[in-house]
Design a protein around this motif. Sequence first.
Motif, short mmCIF file in Angstrom:
data_model
loop_
_atom_site.label_atom_id
_atom_site.label_comp_id
_atom_site.label_asym_id
_atom_site.label_seq_id
_atom_site.Cartn_x
_atom_site.Cartn_y
_atom_site.Cartn_z
N TYR A 124 0.56 -1.23 -0.24
CA TYR A 124 -0.25 -0.25 -0.15
C TYR A 124 1.37 1.50 0.30
O TYR A 124 2.19 1.34 0.35
CB TYR A 124 -0.69 0.17 1.24
N PRO A 125 0.42 2.44 -0.60
CA PRO A 125 1.03 3.68 -0.84
C PRO A 125 1.01 4.52 0.91
O PRO A 125 -0.11 4.19 1.80
CB PRO A 125 0.43 4.53 -1.67
N ARG A 126 1.32 5.00 1.44
CA ARG A 126 1.52 5.81 2.62
C ARG A 126 0.75 6.22 3.06
O ARG A 126 0.15 7.39 2.14
CB ARG A 126 2.76 6.37 3.36
N HIS A 127 -0.11 6.13 4.21
CA HIS A 127 -1.48 6.70 3.87
C HIS A 127 -1.17 8.19 5.00
O HIS A 127 -1.65 8.39 5.92
CB HIS A 127 -2.24 5.83 4.94
N ASP A 128 -1.03 9.28 3.45
CA ASP A 128 -1.10 10.55 4.64
C ASP A 128 -2.40 11.29 4.44
O ASP A 128 -3.99 10.34 4.18
CB ASP A 128 -0.43 11.82 2.73
N LEU A 129 -3.06 12.37 5.83
CA LEU A 129 -3.90 12.32 5.93
C LEU A 129 -4.37 14.13 5.54
O LEU A 129 -3.41 14.78 4.76
CB LEU A 129 -4.09 12.39 7.06
N ASP A 130 -5.68 14.44 5.47
CA ASP A 130 -5.81 15.79 4.99
C ASP A 130 -6.43 15.93 6.19
O ASP A 130 -7.23 16.06 7.07
CB ASP A 130 -7.38 16.03 4.34
N TYR A 131 -5.02 16.50 6.80
CA TYR A 131 -4.91 17.59 8.72
C TYR A 131 -5.80 18.36 8.62
O TYR A 131 -6.41 19.46 9.93
CB TYR A 131 -3.57 18.11 8.42
N THR A 132 -7.31 19.23 7.40
CA THR A 132 -7.83 20.07 7.49
C THR A 132 -9.37 19.65 8.35
O THR A 132 -10.50 19.72 8.31
CB THR A 132 -8.07 21.11 6.37
N ASN A 133 -9.49 18.11 7.76
CA ASN A 133 -10.30 16.90 8.14
C ASN A 133 -11.12 17.93 9.50
O ASN A 133 -10.10 17.98 10.19
CB ASN A 133 -10.66 16.11 7.22
N PRO A 134 -12.24 18.72 9.45
CA PRO A 134 -12.64 18.75 11.11
C PRO A 134 -12.37 18.04 11.79
O PRO A 134 -12.42 18.06 13.04
CB PRO A 134 -13.92 19.86 11.04
N PHE A 135 -12.84 16.74 11.69
CA PHE A 135 -13.06 14.90 12.48
C PHE A 135 -12.05 14.48 12.38
O PHE A 135 -11.91 13.98 13.69
CB PHE A 135 -14.49 14.51 11.80
N LEU A 136 -10.81 15.24 12.56
CA LEU A 136 -9.48 14.73 12.58
C LEU A 136 -8.76 14.99 13.55
O LEU A 136 -9.02 15.77 14.42
CB LEU A 136 -8.47 14.66 11.86
N THR A 137 -8.49 13.71 14.35
CA THR A 137 -7.76 14.03 15.61
C THR A 137 -6.82 13.36 15.95
O THR A 137 -6.73 12.10 16.15
CB THR A 137 -8.88 14.07 17.29
N VAL A 138 -5.45 14.07 16.52
CA VAL A 138 -4.46 13.57 16.55
C VAL A 138 -4.49 12.19 17.84
O VAL A 138 -4.92 12.93 19.21
CB VAL A 138 -3.23 14.02 16.82
N ILE A 139 -4.21 11.10 17.96
CA ILE A 139 -3.49 10.68 19.30
C ILE A 139 -2.37 10.22 19.46
O ILE A 139 -1.38 9.96 18.61
CB ILE A 139 -4.24 9.12 19.14
N LYS A 140 -2.03 11.11 20.49
CA LYS A 140 -0.76 11.25 20.88
C LYS A 140 -0.18 10.74 21.44
O LYS A 140 0.95 10.39 21.63
CB LYS A 140 -1.23 12.47 22.17
N ASN A 141 -0.80 9.21 22.29
CA ASN A 141 -0.02 8.54 22.91
C ASN A 141 0.08 7.09 21.44
O ASN A 141 0.46 5.97 21.88
CB ASN A 141 -0.34 7.85 23.70
N ALA A 142 -0.05 7.20 20.31
CA ALA A 142 0.12 6.03 19.56
C ALA A 142 0.49 6.82 18.40
O ALA A 142 0.75 7.93 17.87
CB ALA A 142 -1.39 5.38 19.02
N ILE A 143 1.33 5.53 17.58
CA ILE A 143 1.73 6.16 15.88
C ILE A 143 1.93 5.20 14.99
O ILE A 143 1.32 4.54 15.39
CB ILE A 143 2.94 6.25 16.17
N ILE A 144 1.59 5.79 13.46
CA ILE A 144 1.69 4.80 12.87
C ILE A 144 2.76 4.28 11.75
O ILE A 144 3.19 5.00 11.68
CB ILE A 144 0.24 5.89 11.22
#
Length: 144
Positions: free
Chosen positions: A8-28
């Motif tokens: 699979y290609p690397r999964h980049d995200l649209d950080y302007t998405n208002p429903f997106l929340t960063v999980i500070k204790n986890a990594i991809i």
Amino acid sequence: MNLEESVYPRHDLDYTNPFLTVIKNAIILYGVDMMSTRRIESYFGSFYVDIEFINDSHCKLTFKNQEEVIKALICNAVFSEKEFLKDEGKKPEELEKRWYELNPYFELCFERKLSARFATNLDVREGDEQNKKKFFYDYQQGKT
């Protein structure tokens, strides 16, 4: 499939998405094709608490806290701790949105290039339809 390439290609995200929340204790972690749970454990040691495979190429590693995430990134990163800390002046949101290149994982005669970023609530396992199209190792059972 070339053993050094990801399915699979690397999964980049649209950080302007208002429903997106960063999980500070986890990594991809990206580039885990052909790596079992045990191989990832040997790469990260005892830093992480839980592992969840998203697809053949991505997995989510959950840690006790954000400090453990940062320790794990620094211990496995191509960059030095000094380079990582120079970014400290940046806003946390900027650091959470970038991919970090990690030291490669070596397996017999091939090298797996790995990278990681902070996980988000949108990083979830893909639907069965998608996974049926690709070869999917039984990572959870460590049968690879």
